[in-house]
Every structure is written in C-alpha cells, then in structure tokens.
Write a protein that holds these residues in place. Sequence first.
Motif, short mmCIF file in Angstrom:
data_model
loop_
_atom_site.label_atom_id
_atom_site.label_comp_id
_atom_site.label_asym_id
_atom_site.label_seq_id
_atom_site.Cartn_x
_atom_site.Cartn_y
_atom_site.Cartn_z
N ILE A 1 0.85 -1.20 0.00
CA ILE A 1 0.00 0.00 0.00
C ILE A 1 0.89 1.25 0.00
CG2 ILE A 1 -1.73 1.31 1.28
CD1 ILE A 1 -2.77 -1.28 2.39
N SER A 2 0.62 2.14 -0.94
CA SER A 2 1.39 3.39 -1.01
C SER A 2 0.49 4.63 -0.97
CB SER A 2 2.23 3.42 -2.30
OG SER A 2 1.41 3.25 -3.44
N ASP A 3 -0.81 4.46 -1.22
CA ASP A 3 -1.74 5.59 -1.19
C ASP A 3 -2.14 5.88 0.26
OD1 ASP A 3 -3.60 7.51 -1.58
OD2 ASP A 3 -4.87 6.36 -2.95
N THR A 4 -2.03 7.12 0.66
CA THR A 4 -2.35 7.49 2.04
C THR A 4 -3.80 7.19 2.39
OG1 THR A 4 -0.75 9.28 1.84
CG2 THR A 4 -2.22 9.34 3.73
N ALA A 5 -4.69 7.33 1.44
CA ALA A 5 -6.12 7.07 1.71
C ALA A 5 -6.38 5.59 2.00
CB ALA A 5 -6.96 7.51 0.52
N LEU A 6 -5.45 4.70 1.62
CA LEU A 6 -5.62 3.27 1.87
C LEU A 6 -4.80 2.80 3.07
CD1 LEU A 6 -5.39 1.90 -1.80
CD2 LEU A 6 -7.45 2.44 -0.47
N LEU B 1 0.37 1.83 9.57
CA LEU B 1 1.04 2.73 8.64
C LEU B 1 0.78 4.19 8.99
CD1 LEU B 1 0.39 0.93 5.22
CD2 LEU B 1 2.37 0.78 6.72
N ALA B 2 -0.42 4.49 9.49
CA ALA B 2 -0.73 5.87 9.87
C ALA B 2 0.12 6.31 11.06
CB ALA B 2 -2.22 5.98 10.20
N LEU B 3 0.35 5.42 12.01
CA LEU B 3 1.17 5.78 13.17
C LEU B 3 2.59 6.13 12.73
CD1 LEU B 3 0.00 3.10 15.76
CD2 LEU B 3 -0.65 5.51 15.65
N ARG B 4 3.07 5.48 11.69
CA ARG B 4 4.43 5.78 11.21
C ARG B 4 4.53 7.20 10.65
NH1 ARG B 4 7.24 5.06 6.10
NH2 ARG B 4 5.16 4.89 5.22
N MET B 5 3.41 7.75 10.18
CA MET B 5 3.43 9.08 9.57
C MET B 5 3.71 10.18 10.59
SD MET B 5 0.19 8.67 6.97
CE MET B 5 0.37 10.32 6.29
#
Length: 304
Positions: free
Chosen positions: A244-249, A254-258
């Motif tokens: 997964i590379s799209d932020t919306a997905l 993965l969100a915590l890594r942002m």
Amino acid sequence: MSTLTAPGPPGPATDGRESPRTGRGSATRWIRRIPLHLLVALGAIAMVYPVVWMAASSLKPDSEIFSGSASLLPEVFRWENYAEGWNGLREPFETFYLNSFIISAFAVVGNLLTCSMAAYAFARLRFRMRAIWFAVMLGTIMLPYHATLIPQYTLFYELGWVNSFLPLTVPKFLATDAFFIFLFVQFIRGIPKELDQAAQIDGAGPLRIYTTIIFPLLRPALVTGAIFTIIWTYNDFFSQLIYISDTALYTVPLALRMFLDTTGESAWGPMLAMSTLSLLPLVLMFVLFQRQIVEGISTTGLKG
C-alpha cells in the motif's frame, strides 16, 4: 444384628476446625509460594509498564516525554494530543481504522471458510498422498515470509493488484494460512466419526457433512481462529507497507508511522495518543471473548 467395626486411624477434624498439622502444612505451602508470586508480579509489571508509560506520555508535551522524569503523571495534562493526532494527518484517523477493519474482516471470512474446508479434507477425506501433502502444508509454517516476498510481489504487480487491498485479502480465500489449517485439523479429529457415518447412511456426501455437521461443531476453533486472524492482521505492518502506497488506503500501523519524521520534527505526543487509542479494539475484543479463546486453544491441542 449389629456389626462391630474396628476404629480407623485418626483423620482430620470434622467439626469445622483445622487440625494443627494441616494448618502448619497450609502455612508452609503459602510461604513457599511467596517467591513464585513475587516473580509473577514482577513479570506482570514488566509487561504492563510500557503500555502504562505510553498512555501516560500521550498526555504530556513533547518536551516532557523524554525529559528523564521518573514520574508517569504529566505536570500539565495535554489533551490536545488526541485532537491533533486524530486530525493531524492528511486523512482523518477514522479512515485508517476503517481500512484496518475492512482488511481484517475479509481476512477472517477467508481464513475461516477456506482453512476449515482444507482441514476437513485432511482430517476426514481419503485421497492419494494425503500424508505427504499434510507434511508439505506443515512445512510451510516454518517457511520465512521474506523467502516468498519477492515472488509474491512480482505476481501481484503483474496482476495490477499493488496499491490495493487485494494482495492482503485474496490470498486469505486460498487457504494459505497453514497454522489455522492445523488448528482446525486437530479439532476435527476430536469429533466422533460416527456422526459422519450416520450422515452417510442418510445419503449425505462430503460437502453436506462439512456444512451441516463439521462446520457447526467447529465453533470454538472458529472463534479462536477469528480472534487470532484479527489480531495478526490488525497489527500487521510489513505486508501493508509493501503493498500500500496511497495514504487514503493506509491502515492504523502505517498511519502511526506518519507521525515520525527522520529528517524533521516528530509528533511524539499525538503519535502516542493514537497508539493508545489503537489498542482499544484489541483490548475490548479480548475482554469480550477471552473465554472462547481459552476454550478454543484447550480443545485444539495447542495448550502447553
């Protein structure tokens, strides 16, 4: 005519009072268990402390989180960390929750349906080289995930599935999780074969026996499989990072890594706040289904 019986050896007091010998034995056993209880308590504290530290730090400003203070309580409660974490990324955090729940739901349905069918075949049906295929299936449990990563990625890329949920959900409908097949095989072997034979006398075939007898009786193992699938899928980071590379997905891991930036300033407070919230679904699920988890493990031969 009455019979005389010889008096037996003196037993423990039956008038509600504990004999001195029994009382000393209980006290000795209790004293001997103190070191064990202390060791278990220390282990529990060591396991819980990181979670408590994370929850307490989610209410601290960034400057206080790594200040070296031994106190878990923040000097000033910063509730804004939760609001900034929820709305501070490109997408609101409920989007990442929804993506995680969608992937976990498809993984649960796929694993329970296809793995239970494969387990029924290994446990009940007779076909050529069954033992060899079962051994090969068990061997895949020991196969490192990284060994198949590149071939799988190449296949999914050629199919055009990269940057979608398909690489994370479709394989679950192909009975690729050998652990759950083995789990269900162990449970099915404990179901009496007389039930199958009675159904065969009534004219039932393998598919009808599976759907009407085996699958309903698999309920404890299915609950255990569902819970483990949810936990492993919800916590998965590596596979979702690869495909997964799209932020919306993005999913929750993965969100915590942002929130972390290796080249700039990291938002530690909001990251810890969202990390604390991300634990709630799993904790709630364990509290609600802990009896089914223990029952499923104990009835499938996986207990220690």
